[in-house]
Scaffold this motif. Structure first.
Motif, PDB file in Angstrom:
ATOM      1  N   GLU A 145       1.247  -1.145  -0.242  1.00 35.08           N
ATOM      2  CA  GLU A 145      -0.052   0.027  -0.112  1.00 35.08           C
ATOM      3  C   GLU A 145       0.648   0.937   0.563  1.00 35.08           C
ATOM      4  O   GLU A 145       0.698   1.909  -0.204  1.00 35.08           O
ATOM      5  N   MET A 185       2.341   1.244  -3.325  1.00 25.10           N
ATOM      6  CA  MET A 185       1.541   1.925  -4.515  1.00 25.10           C
ATOM      7  C   MET A 185       1.104   3.873  -4.502  1.00 25.10           C
ATOM      8  O   MET A 185       0.659   4.352  -5.441  1.00 25.10           O
ATOM      9  N   ALA A 186       1.169   4.101  -2.956  1.00 23.36           N
ATOM     10  CA  ALA A 186       0.057   5.272  -3.456  1.00 23.36           C
ATOM     11  C   ALA A 186       1.116   6.209  -4.140  1.00 23.36           C
ATOM     12  O   ALA A 186       0.808   7.238  -3.715  1.00 23.36           O
ATOM     13  N   TYR A 232     -11.635   5.488  -8.453  1.00 27.15           N
ATOM     14  CA  TYR A 232     -10.017   5.626  -8.115  1.00 27.15           C
ATOM     15  C   TYR A 232      -9.916   6.222  -7.416  1.00 27.15           C
ATOM     16  O   TYR A 232      -9.539   6.552  -6.650  1.00 27.15           O
ATOM     17  N   ARG A 243     -11.978   7.330  -5.352  1.00 27.54           N
ATOM     18  CA  ARG A 243     -11.893   6.405  -3.343  1.00 27.54           C
ATOM     19  C   ARG A 243     -11.055   5.255  -3.271  1.00 27.54           C
ATOM     20  O   ARG A 243     -10.886   5.326  -1.940  1.00 27.54           O
ATOM     21  N   MET A 244      -9.776   4.952  -3.738  1.00 26.04           N
ATOM     22  CA  MET A 244      -9.168   3.989  -3.816  1.00 26.04           C
ATOM     23  C   MET A 244      -7.523   4.608  -3.783  1.00 26.04           C
ATOM     24  O   MET A 244      -7.061   3.811  -2.606  1.00 26.04           O
ATOM     25  N   ARG A 245      -8.297   5.718  -3.617  1.00 27.16           N
ATOM     26  CA  ARG A 245      -6.398   6.888  -3.046  1.00 27.16           C
ATOM     27  C   ARG A 245      -6.683   7.668  -2.143  1.00 27.16           C
ATOM     28  O   ARG A 245      -8.368   8.293  -1.828  1.00 27.16           O
ATOM     29  N   ASP A 246      -5.864   8.211  -1.509  1.00 25.10           N
ATOM     30  CA  ASP A 246      -6.064   8.644  -0.418  1.00 25.10           C
ATOM     31  C   ASP A 246      -6.315  10.443  -0.213  1.00 25.10           C
ATOM     32  O   ASP A 246      -5.344  11.240  -1.599  1.00 25.10           O
TER      33      ASP A 246
END
Ligand SMILES: Nc1ncnc2c1ncn2[C@@H]1O[C@H](COP(=O)(O)OP(=O)(O)OP(=O)(O)O)[C@@H](O)[C@H]1O
Ligand SMILES: [Mg+2]
Lengths: 315, 461
Positions: A74, A77-78, A102, A104-107
């Motif tokens: 994680e 990948m960030a 996408y 919502r899957m990243r910050d």
């Protein structure tokens, strides 16, 4: 010394019974466009898949922004964005809805950021159409939007110019150069076209048959392909006469082919030599149509030579 | 946690944007409506028991005419008495009257009393009948009944519940049916020898008693189509109402959930595999979310979607049943006694429980297809295998058991996943218990989920 943001060391990968990648190692730095060049089946996609954790690795290490992919997935990948092979998104969603997925899957991605990337890739006007209605080039653009959404430190694009029109290719080149040179992103672009690499890459890593052949800056690559000399092609009214007219210039070598004159000029002081050649042909009252540097063709040839694949069987 | 919620939200958005999901939801609703509609149609076919004998005959003109013509004095006297007193077969006095006239049956209450007393009590009975003295009658027979039957008589006397002169009339007291049945069951219980039958009668008595003590006019138990048919054609103790209500359809409706099981296979079978077949898996996995989290979010989506569909079935069935049969008894209670234990819950809650029990089956099917979905790259293959297993599995197990006598198939998932049926005793395996079924289900679930986990988290994309 620029920061190393992607570090691949001694990567090995076997798929099925085939050993696909042999001890692949290279570094890519922040602020550069890194070309990953190799013929079909060389292992570019496979290497990229390993780098983004889509496939497991047999041995070696891959770290992105200092985090190892196999240990801190994680975290790694960030910091990476990418397109692997074809840009396939949810066809029943619009481009914007896809990007929202996408996001919502990243910050920390805002609505404004989504608008911004849509504008960057030139899809702002068509963002609310379903992907199923998109052309291949538009999908590629949406894929790029997806990849840069979270402002990754490393951007990995597998043959991103696939399906783009010439204007699109140029736009993408400009976007990537901007990201690398202005915003300090490490952009990695794979391709099997040397000509494409020349136009945007700062460094090029060459891979063939699963082995790294070397990493070169663009200048190094050009020099190595030309050796000591640059080659020019001259088209003029009378090649034979022109050859005589420049016969007194030292160090050059000229050959006659068809109605054209091919000249090899030492790299040292090539510019002065060529302007002298120009002048002497014109003074001899021979009509001069054009003088072309042949390096482009030679670079492509050098690549084919290096990768040992002259349109032969895929290794 | 927030990450997982966002992932589940993503899954829901994807599902709801797919036309197939919408079709599935609409189908679920249509099947629920259709099911209730079919029950309604079949109740129209069956004559409503309430409509029979609404105004029972008290003139006995045909019988009296016959007796006259045949010169049968005993019959003549018998029917003339009933006719003069205006006693129909639906009258509480019918039993003591015919007993007094010497035609009492051993199975009836008055007949039992007469046959078990040393003195001739015909005169007393005749007086009670003529004076319509029900208090006197019940006071008289109370001590002559078996110990267990006495409670019903005491309850009647204490609460001053007058028996009906026409038990089919609109204003007949529901308590009379229960009190009469209680007496009947008590008498039958004293006569049967089978332990099983004794328990059955005892349970039926306990239920009747519970309803009387708690003033429950309508019992949801025994109102389903099958229960009503059983009561009509078989002599089995089953507390039931004799009219068709919303419960006739609603208590049968949990079987609709099997259909949800079929539909959930489509969602579960495609939720992982479709990412592969559409190529979107690469963009899904390139995010800073571990594969484990992504798989969990997908599983949560499947399970909650199954739950939503079951609840949708429940609500649609409830509303359609109410609209087709009337909402009159919607607040009714479910009372049932099994092996001496009486349970009473609001009917709606009970049916919801039945839906949830059936839901275990949906859970198993969903988990099975989900595991398949995580193993194969084609959603149609996962869905196909799931539906094949669902439709064939149970039949194969049944066949192995019934045609070949292979009892070991009781350990398969197909023999255990319908715990609602097992709970209500509808299983072909002797001694199959809920506990056993739950263990088998748990083992299978663990295997399915571990397979899915292993397949998804380690696979090369
Ligand atoms: N799933 C797989 N199983 C076995 N071999 C594979 C698999 N995927 C790829 N390969 C092999 O690995 C080698 C490298 O493939 P890869 O896709 O990485 O090449 P590439 O450099 O991306 O080529 P291209 O320019 O055609 O995209 C090829 O020889 C290919 O046949
Ligand atoms: Mg490739």
């Amino acid at each position: 010394m620029p920061e190393t943001v992607l570090k691949i060391e001694n990567l090995n990968k076997t798929l099925g019974k085939r050993h696909i990648l042999h001890d692949i190692s290279f570094d890519a730095y922040a602020g550069e466009v890194f070309g990953f060049l190799g013929p079909n089946g060389a292992g570019k996609t496979t290497t990229i898949k390993c780098a983004v954790g889509l496939i497991s690795i047999d041995s070696g290490t891959i770290s992105i922004g200092g985090r190892e992919v196999s240990e801190d997935f994680e975290g790694a990948m960030a910091q990476v964005g990418g397109i692997v092979e074809n840009p396939e998104m949810y066809k029943f969603l619009t481009a914007r809805q896809n990007l929202e997925q996408y996001a919502r899957m990243r910050d920390g991605i805002t609505k404004e950021r989504i608008d911004e990337v849509l504008k960057i890739v030139g899809l702002a006007n068509r963002a609310d159409e379903k992907i199923s209605k998109y052309s291949l080039g538009m999908r590629q653009r949406a894929g790029v939007a997806q990849a840069i959404l979270h402002k990754p430190k490393v951007l990995i694009l597998d043959e991103p110019t696939n399906g783009l029109d010439p204007a699109g290719i140029k736009e993408l080149r400009d976007i990537l150069k901007h990201l690398a040179h202005e915003e300090g992103v490490c952009v990695i672009v794979s391709s099997h076209l040397m000509s494409e690499m020349e136009l945007m890459c700062d460094r090029v890593g060459i891979i063939a048959q699963g082995k790294m052949l070397g990493v070169y800056t663009l200048e190094e690559l050009m020099n190595s392909s030309n050796g000591e000399n640059e080659r020019y092609l001259i088209r003029c009214g009378d090649a034979q006469k022109a050859m005589e007219a420049i016969a007194d210039i030292e160090g050059i070598e000229s050959t006659l082919s068809d109605d054209q004159l091919e000249i090899s000029v030492p790299i040292e002081g090539a510019k002065e030599t060529i302007s002298r050649i120009n002048r002497q042909i014109v003074l001899a009252e021979i009509p001069l149509y054009e003088v072309n540097l042949l390096e482009k063709k030679k670079l492509e040839e050098a690549f084919i030579e290096m990768t040992g694949n002259g349109g032969d069987q895929i290794g | 946690m927030g990450k997982l919620t966002a992932l589940v939200k993503n899954e829901y958005i994807k599902q709801l944007k797919k036309r197939s999901t919408i079709i599935i939801l609409i189908l679920t609703a249509i099947v629920s409506v259709g099911f209730t509609g079919i029950v309604k149609l079949s109740t129209l076919e069956m004559s409503d028991p309430e409509l029979d004998d609404h105004t029972p005959d008290t003139s006995y003109s045909v019988e009296i005419e016959d007796a006259r013509r045949n010169g049968d004095d005993t019959s003549l006297e018998y029917y003339t008495f009933l006719s003069e007193q205006g006693i129909s077969t639906a009258d509480w006095r019918y039993d003591p009257a015919v007993t007094a006239l010497g035609e009492g049956s051993f199975d009836s209450v008055a007949g039992y009393v007469q046959k078990n007393s040393s003195e001739d009590i015909s005169g007393r009975f005749r007086d009670f009948v003529i004076n319509k003295d029900w208090k006197g009658y019940y006071g008289f027979i109370k001590d002559k009944l078996p110990e267990e039957a006495r409670w019903a008589v005491e309850f009647r006397l204490e609460n001053d519940i007058a028996p009906d002169e026409n038990m089919y009339s609109e204003d007949a007291d529901w308590r009379n049916v229960q009190l009469d049945q209680y007496l009947q069951y008590a008498l039958k219980k004293s006569k049967v020898s089978s332990e099983q039958m004794k328990t059955n009668y005892d349970d039926a008595m306990k239920t009747a008693r519970y309803r009387l003590e708690h003033d429950i006019a309508f019992n949801v138990a025994g109102t389903s189509m099958t229960d009503m048919e059983r009561v009509m054609y078989e002599d089995e103790p089953m507390p039931t109402s004799n009219k068709f209500t919303m419960w006739t359809a609603f208590t049968t409706s949990p079987s609709v959930v099997s259909f949800v099981g079929l539909l959930i296979i489509i969602i579960a079978g495609s939720i992982v595999a479709s990412e592969f077949s559409n190529g979107t898996i690469k963009f899904l996995l390139i995010n800073p979310r571990s594969r484990g989290k992504i798989l969990i979010s997908k599983y949560i989506t499947v399970i909650t979607a199954g739950l939503v569909m079951i609840v949708l079935c429940f609500i649609v069935s409830l509303l359609t049943a109410g609209l087709m049969f009337g909402f009159g008894e919607a607040g009714a209670t479910y009372v049932k006694t099994t092996a001496g234990e009486t349970t009473a819950v609001p009917g709606i809650l009970y049916i919801f429980g039945q839906y949830m029990l059936k839901g275990v089956y949906v859970l198993v099917m969903a988990t099975f297809s989900f595991a398949l979905s995580s193993l194969v790259k084609s959603s149609s293959l996962a869905i196909g295998l799931g539906i094949f297993a669902m439709t064939m599995g149970e039949s194969v197990v049944m066949m192995l058991k019934q045609a070949f006598g292979i009892d070991a198939v009781r350990y398969t998932i197909f023999a255990n996943y319908d715990i609602q049926s097992i709970a209500s005793g509808q299983t072909i395996f002797a001694g199959q218990t809920i506990g056993f079924a739950l263990i088998i289900i748990a083992i299978h679930m663990v295997v399915f989920l571990l397979t899915a986990w292993d397949g998804f988290t380690r696979r090369d994309v």
